[in-house]
Design an enzyme around this catalytic site. Sequence first.
Site, PDB file in Angstrom:
ATOM      1  N   GLU A  45      60.152  -1.182  -6.909  1.00 49.74           N
ATOM      2  CA  GLU A  45      59.702  -1.176  -5.517  1.00 49.74           C
ATOM      3  C   GLU A  45      60.879  -0.963  -4.564  1.00 49.74           C
ATOM      4  OE1 GLU A  45      57.126  -4.183  -2.580  1.00 49.74           O
ATOM      5  OE2 GLU A  45      58.197  -4.982  -4.325  1.00 49.74           O
ATOM      6  N   LYS A 118      50.358  -0.775  -0.140  1.00 48.56           N
ATOM      7  CA  LYS A 118      50.295  -2.140  -0.663  1.00 48.56           C
ATOM      8  C   LYS A 118      49.262  -2.969   0.090  1.00 48.56           C
ATOM      9  CE  LYS A 118      53.559  -5.854  -1.944  1.00 48.56           C
ATOM     10  NZ  LYS A 118      55.003  -6.167  -1.981  1.00 48.56           N
ATOM     11  N   CYS A 155      53.904  -4.795  -6.623  1.00 49.48           N
ATOM     12  CA  CYS A 155      54.450  -6.156  -6.659  1.00 49.48           C
ATOM     13  C   CYS A 155      53.400  -7.244  -6.439  1.00 49.48           C
ATOM     14  CB  CYS A 155      55.618  -6.273  -5.687  1.00 49.48           C
ATOM     15  SG  CYS A 155      56.785  -7.594  -6.152  1.00 49.48           S
TER      16      CYS A 155
END
Length: 287
Positions: A45, A118, A155
Amino acid sequence: MTSAALSIGVIQCAPSGERSENVARVEALVRSAAVRGANVIVTPELFEGPYFPQTEDEHAFELAAPLDAHPTVERMRDLARELDVVLPISFFERAGQVHYNSVAIIDAGGALLGVYRKSHIPDGPGYEEKFYFRPGDTGFRAWKTRHGTIGVGICWDQWFPEAARAMALEGAEALLYPSAIGSEPEAPGEDTKAPWQRVMLGHAVANAMPVAAANRVGVEGGLTFYGSSFICDHRGEVCEELGRDEEGVAVVSFDRQALRRYRASWGFFRDRRPDLYEALSDDGSRK
């Protein structure tokens, strides 16, 4: 023509230098993974530089760029075209007046298939992402590439089984997670490496498909990233895992037809009962 084998590579590195150095390092590792046979390669990331969300700094917004003018995305498109590999590329996206933590999905051949933003944004000591990133508006998707259909989260997304199942229901054959995770500044004795892996191993078992996560290593400010990037199979068995402090690549190849048979034979998707899952759309505030 779509490949019969889905060969997943993960990259682990310490992107703490200048952007040009970090991108060159990642490119070299992508090439190494491709030489070892990987045709879908996952990067950590926000690999272009240090993990800036440790603190709230308005100057960090200067690191963002639009998708259609992002130099690293364009460079990786050229690399995907050269190597005939799929590259989900993490980047800091500016979209009008807002910013996202995003992944550009680059197909083998260099075509830009789209972007995932995200969805789950953490906020806590050392991980001040809500200051920078708006929660994603793309939803969870499965991306049909030359080498298989992939689901990509970022993540904090990897802790949510709902996200994994949503991508599986869209047709994903494997779940991929670019990551940046390590120590907890206010709890130095706490090590989340094991539960971090376990929750994703559970996604693999429950959805009958491989899972891969690519993490950082190294010390950056108050965080020590614990690496441990891995690829597990459809049964949740870890096939390859990198160490806590090494830079490198791991590659595992899967037979797509065998994976498809396995998913069908276990019946997880056949026996689902969506009519009983209303509570999953509840935000929990009524309890």
